[in-house]
Design a protein around this motif. Structure first.
Motif, PDB file in Angstrom:
ATOM      1  N   LYS A  51      17.366  -2.496  -0.601  1.00 18.30           N
ATOM      2  CA  LYS A  51      17.402  -2.753   0.839  1.00 18.30           C
ATOM      3  C   LYS A  51      18.081  -1.618   1.604  1.00 18.30           C
ATOM      4  O   LYS A  51      17.837  -1.426   2.783  1.00 18.30           O
ATOM      5  CB  LYS A  51      18.084  -4.085   1.134  1.00 18.30           C
ATOM      6  CG  LYS A  51      19.561  -4.115   0.777  1.00 18.30           C
ATOM      7  CD  LYS A  51      20.156  -5.484   1.026  1.00 18.30           C
ATOM      8  CE  LYS A  51      21.625  -5.496   0.639  1.00 18.30           C
ATOM      9  NZ  LYS A  51      22.216  -6.819   0.823  1.00 18.30           N
ATOM     10  N   HIS A  52      18.936  -0.841   0.932  1.00 17.73           N
ATOM     11  CA  HIS A  52      19.630   0.263   1.593  1.00 17.73           C
ATOM     12  C   HIS A  52      18.803   1.543   1.677  1.00 17.73           C
ATOM     13  O   HIS A  52      19.182   2.467   2.403  1.00 17.73           O
ATOM     14  CB  HIS A  52      20.953   0.569   0.889  1.00 17.73           C
ATOM     15  CG  HIS A  52      21.964  -0.517   1.010  1.00 17.73           C
ATOM     16  ND1 HIS A  52      22.493  -0.938   2.211  1.00 17.73           N
ATOM     17  CD2 HIS A  52      22.539  -1.299   0.076  1.00 17.73           C
ATOM     18  CE1 HIS A  52      23.342  -1.916   2.008  1.00 17.73           C
ATOM     19  NE2 HIS A  52      23.386  -2.164   0.717  1.00 17.73           N
ATOM     20  N   VAL A  53      17.718   1.595   0.925  1.00 20.21           N
ATOM     21  CA  VAL A  53      16.903   2.826   0.915  1.00 20.21           C
ATOM     22  C   VAL A  53      15.426   2.555   1.179  1.00 20.21           C
ATOM     23  O   VAL A  53      14.609   3.466   1.117  1.00 20.21           O
ATOM     24  CB  VAL A  53      17.065   3.593  -0.419  1.00 20.21           C
ATOM     25  CG1 VAL A  53      18.483   4.118  -0.572  1.00 20.21           C
ATOM     26  CG2 VAL A  53      16.664   2.746  -1.613  1.00 20.21           C
ATOM     27  N   LEU A  54      15.080   1.323   1.519  1.00 18.75           N
ATOM     28  CA  LEU A  54      13.675   0.970   1.718  1.00 18.75           C
ATOM     29  C   LEU A  54      13.026   1.801   2.817  1.00 18.75           C
ATOM     30  O   LEU A  54      11.878   2.225   2.690  1.00 18.75           O
ATOM     31  CB  LEU A  54      13.533  -0.526   2.016  1.00 18.75           C
ATOM     32  CG  LEU A  54      12.121  -1.073   1.992  1.00 18.75           C
ATOM     33  CD1 LEU A  54      11.447  -0.797   0.654  1.00 18.75           C
ATOM     34  CD2 LEU A  54      12.128  -2.571   2.269  1.00 18.75           C
ATOM     35  N   ASP A  55      13.756   2.076   3.883  1.00 16.13           N
ATOM     36  CA  ASP A  55      13.196   2.907   4.955  1.00 16.13           C
ATOM     37  C   ASP A  55      12.866   4.309   4.447  1.00 16.13           C
ATOM     38  O   ASP A  55      11.857   4.902   4.834  1.00 16.13           O
ATOM     39  CB  ASP A  55      14.145   2.978   6.153  1.00 16.13           C
ATOM     40  CG  ASP A  55      15.480   3.629   5.817  1.00 16.13           C
ATOM     41  OD1 ASP A  55      16.062   3.325   4.741  1.00 16.13           O
ATOM     42  OD2 ASP A  55      15.961   4.455   6.626  1.00 16.13           O
ATOM     43  N   LEU A  56      13.693   4.833   3.552  1.00 20.73           N
ATOM     44  CA  LEU A  56      13.436   6.162   2.992  1.00 20.73           C
ATOM     45  C   LEU A  56      12.255   6.131   2.024  1.00 20.73           C
ATOM     46  O   LEU A  56      11.467   7.087   1.970  1.00 20.73           O
ATOM     47  CB  LEU A  56      14.687   6.696   2.300  1.00 20.73           C
ATOM     48  CG  LEU A  56      15.902   6.880   3.212  1.00 20.73           C
ATOM     49  CD1 LEU A  56      17.103   7.362   2.406  1.00 20.73           C
ATOM     50  CD2 LEU A  56      15.593   7.828   4.356  1.00 20.73           C
ATOM     51  N   ILE A  57      12.116   5.057   1.294  1.00 17.23           N
ATOM     52  CA  ILE A  57      10.956   4.902   0.411  1.00 17.23           C
ATOM     53  C   ILE A  57       9.679   4.898   1.243  1.00 17.23           C
ATOM     54  O   ILE A  57       8.690   5.558   0.881  1.00 17.23           O
ATOM     55  CB  ILE A  57      11.082   3.622  -0.440  1.00 17.23           C
ATOM     56  CG1 ILE A  57      12.233   3.769  -1.426  1.00 17.23           C
ATOM     57  CG2 ILE A  57       9.766   3.316  -1.158  1.00 17.23           C
ATOM     58  CD1 ILE A  57      12.607   2.489  -2.154  1.00 17.23           C
TER      59      ILE A  57
END
Length: 134
Positions: free
Chosen positions: A98-104
């Protein structure tokens, strides 16, 4: 790609990579990074910058970017997203998705823009990237 990596580095998640390279031991961990086309191109360029022209095929189940003589990553500054957010307990464990989903999602968008076909295992992704860089 570099913007995604820079954004990840700014995230307030505690990391303490000790470069023990446990995450690079694919045969031992049973985990292999998957790279998008953008990640593979950055990694391939980083590898070429070391003066090497061909991707080694280690027979011991380690990452092809791991220098066998020293046990260090040949492309640490250009390492893929998965290597930056890996599971290594010594470094602080895996990043919560959830902390890196935007980057994925940004990685996926770059992959589409470059004509990629989704993440691929590191060896196959790098082989394709090297061919494209010729």
């Amino acid at each position: 790609m570099r913007a995604v990596y820079a954004e990840l580095a700014k995230r307030p998640l505690e990391r303490a990579c000790q470069m023990r390279t446990e995450c690079c031991q694919f045969k031992l961990t049973g985990l292999t990074p998957y790279l998008t086309k953008g990640e593979a191109l950055v990694a391939a360029k980083g590898f070429r910058a070391t003066g090497r022209k061909e991707l080694p095929e280690p027979d011991n189940g380690t990452c092809p970017m791991l220098k066998q003589e020293t046990g260090r990553c040949l492309i640490y500054a250009d390492r893929p997203f998965g290597c930056r957010t890996h599971f290594c307990e010594a470094a602080g464990g895996a990043y919560p998705r959830k902390h890196v989903l935007d980057l994925i999602h940004r990685l996926e968008k770059v992959d589409q823009q470059l004509g990629g076909d989704g993440p691929r295992k590191i060896g196959a992704a790098l082989t394709t990237a090297f061919r494209e860089l010729r």
